[in-house]
Scaffold this motif. Structure first.
Motif, PDB file in Angstrom:
ATOM      1  N   TYR A 104       0.787  -1.259  -0.085  1.00 18.87           N
ATOM      2  CA  TYR A 104       0.165  -0.053  -0.115  1.00 18.87           C
ATOM      3  C   TYR A 104       0.804   1.242  -0.149  1.00 18.87           C
ATOM      4  O   TYR A 104       0.531   2.335  -0.708  1.00 18.87           O
ATOM      5  CB  TYR A 104      -0.912  -0.185   1.142  1.00 18.87           C
ATOM      6  CG  TYR A 104      -1.910   1.157   1.230  1.00 18.87           C
ATOM      7  CD1 TYR A 104      -3.030   1.420   0.644  1.00 18.87           C
ATOM      8  CD2 TYR A 104      -1.468   2.252   2.050  1.00 18.87           C
ATOM      9  CE1 TYR A 104      -3.697   2.496   0.735  1.00 18.87           C
ATOM     10  CE2 TYR A 104      -2.047   3.357   2.058  1.00 18.87           C
ATOM     11  CZ  TYR A 104      -3.425   3.441   1.326  1.00 18.87           C
ATOM     12  OH  TYR A 104      -4.070   4.599   1.404  1.00 18.87           O
ATOM     13  N   ILE A 105       2.025   1.201   0.825  1.00 14.73           N
ATOM     14  CA  ILE A 105       2.710   2.352   0.891  1.00 14.73           C
ATOM     15  C   ILE A 105       3.487   2.637  -0.353  1.00 14.73           C
ATOM     16  O   ILE A 105       3.553   3.722  -0.955  1.00 14.73           O
ATOM     17  CB  ILE A 105       3.754   2.106   1.864  1.00 14.73           C
ATOM     18  CG1 ILE A 105       3.004   2.249   3.365  1.00 14.73           C
ATOM     19  CG2 ILE A 105       4.949   3.288   2.117  1.00 14.73           C
ATOM     20  CD1 ILE A 105       4.258   1.869   4.526  1.00 14.73           C
ATOM     21  N   ALA A 106       3.867   1.642  -0.989  1.00 12.66           N
ATOM     22  CA  ALA A 106       4.417   1.799  -2.406  1.00 12.66           C
ATOM     23  C   ALA A 106       3.729   2.141  -3.371  1.00 12.66           C
ATOM     24  O   ALA A 106       3.930   3.101  -4.128  1.00 12.66           O
ATOM     25  CB  ALA A 106       5.028   0.329  -2.851  1.00 12.66           C
ATOM     26  N   MET A 107       2.332   1.734  -3.281  1.00  7.10           N
ATOM     27  CA  MET A 107       1.343   2.225  -4.514  1.00  7.10           C
ATOM     28  C   MET A 107       1.000   3.574  -4.079  1.00  7.10           C
ATOM     29  O   MET A 107       0.519   4.200  -5.181  1.00  7.10           O
ATOM     30  CB  MET A 107       0.487   1.230  -4.669  1.00  7.10           C
ATOM     31  CG  MET A 107       0.767  -0.270  -5.179  1.00  7.10           C
ATOM     32  SD  MET A 107       1.825  -0.242  -6.488  1.00  7.10           S
ATOM     33  CE  MET A 107       0.657   0.276  -7.573  1.00  7.10           C
ATOM     34  N   THR A 108       1.060   3.900  -3.063  1.00  6.45           N
ATOM     35  CA  THR A 108       0.662   5.573  -2.967  1.00  6.45           C
ATOM     36  C   THR A 108       1.530   6.530  -2.780  1.00  6.45           C
ATOM     37  O   THR A 108       1.201   7.556  -2.576  1.00  6.45           O
ATOM     38  CB  THR A 108      -0.300   5.559  -1.597  1.00  6.45           C
ATOM     39  OG1 THR A 108       0.418   4.893  -0.487  1.00  6.45           O
ATOM     40  CG2 THR A 108      -1.590   4.497  -1.707  1.00  6.45           C
TER      41      THR A 108
END
Length: 356
Positions: A351-355
């Motif tokens: 999630y952190i990588a995609m956001t």
């Protein structure tokens, strides 16, 4: 005395002449003007005569040019009529019919074909029934036959009397309702007929499909930079804009969903639908987890995430209508709900990588 009287008589004549001139000023003035212009005419007779002759010659030349222009216009009209008659004799739709039917067979469509209807028209016919069958075609079949017809139409002219002009082709997402096999075939046809064809001055292709996009773009970087320009059309609550794009910036569908979700100006229905697609792809398709089981998190049914929970568990096709049941769309609450799902399932790093 005789000499004096003669002088007086001469003076009286001069006085009488002078008085007569004063008494008839207008006639005297006209006489002076006439004598002046007669003198000028005499002095410039050669130039004036040359001018008069030149005017006559130029007038004759102008009449000849006007007549030649009328003759040329008449010849052009007669030539156009002859060309139109010759085109009517040579225009043959048999070649277009053959091209369309061969293309249908190449993409393994044999349930219908194109047949000749008149000298300049053709129509759709089923193999078992020669009646007009266009309205019996499925949406994908109509898209295919329309694309093939459009290709043939662009090759020539609409009528035999049409004058050939430089052509600019605009193709707006021609692969709607098509399977991937048809998308590939239509892409190859467009690439061969338009993109790799010098017949057309410019070709604009708009599409939502990355698969179709990759079929049309040149794989060679040098060829792509010489003949193709890539743009992204962005639309949100602030309007639409066209942004130049590099080939390396192209995202896949999954990345595009995340880009849409991160933009608060995106319409609420689209954000909600993209979030559902993200969850389906990440957990249902990749992790092989049932969609409903993903939401078995105690925190989700709380008041803060109630709306998010409600819409994520609706059918995706209903989101466009149902998202407007609420008065305000809380973009942050939906983002927090999406984040919570990834954290509860152990994918907070993703999630952190995609956001970012």
């Amino acid at each position: 005395m005789e000499s004096i009287n003669e002088i007086i008589s001469t003076l009286n004549k001069l006085i009488a002449t002078h008085n007569e001139k004063l008494a008839n000023k207008k006639r005297t003035t006209e006489n002076i003007k006439s004598r002046f212009w007669a003198l000028m005419r005499w002095d410039y007779d050669q130039s004036i005569s040359a001018y008069a002759e030149a005017v006559v010659e130029l007038a004759q030349e102008a009449r000849r040019a006007e007549q030649e222009a009328r003759d040329i216009d008449q010849a052009v009209r007669e030539s156009n009529e002859k060309i139109a008659d010759l085109r009517k004799q040579t225009v043959n739709i048999e070649e277009s019919i053959q091209n369309i039917n061969l293309a249908l067979l190449e993409i393994e469509i044999d349930g219908f074909s194109v047949v000749k209807y008149s000298d300049s028209l053709y129509r759709i016919a089923r193999s078992a029934d020669n009646a007009n069958a266009f309205h019996s075609l499925g949406e994908g079949e109509k898209t295919v036959i329309s694309s093939l017809y459009f290709i043939e139409l662009c090759k020539g002219q609409k009528t035999a009397a049409s004058v050939p002009l430089a052509k600019i082709v605009v193709i707006d997402d021609p692969i709607s309702s098509l399977s991937h096999l048809y998308v590939f075939n239509i892409g190859q046809l467009i690439k061969k007929s338009f993109i790799n064809n010098s017949l057309y001055k410019q070709v604009f292709v708009l599409t939502h499909s990355l698969y179709f996009f990759y079929e049309l773009t040149h794989t060679n970087k040098d060829s792509r930079s010489e003949s193709q320009h890539l743009y992204r059309i962005v639309k949100n609550s602030h309007g639409s804009s066209v942004i130049p794009m590099k080939h390396e910036e192209i995202q896949n569908d999954y990345q595009s969903y995340w880009s849409i979700v991160k933009d608060p100006a995106t319409p609420p229905a689209l954000i909600a639908n993209c979030m559902r697609n993200i969850i389906e792809y990440s957990f249902n398709f990749v992790q092989k987890k049932d969609f409903n089981n993903v939401f078995q998190t105690p925190t989700l049914p709380t008041d803060k995430f109630k709306t998010f929970y409600r819409y994520m568990n609706r059918e995706p096709h209903s989101l466009g209508q149902n998202i407007f049941d609420i008065k305000e769309f809380d973009h942050q609450a939906f983002k927090d709900g999406l984040k919570l799902i990834f954290e509860e399932r152990g994918y907070s790093d993703h999630y952190i990588a995609m956001t970012k």
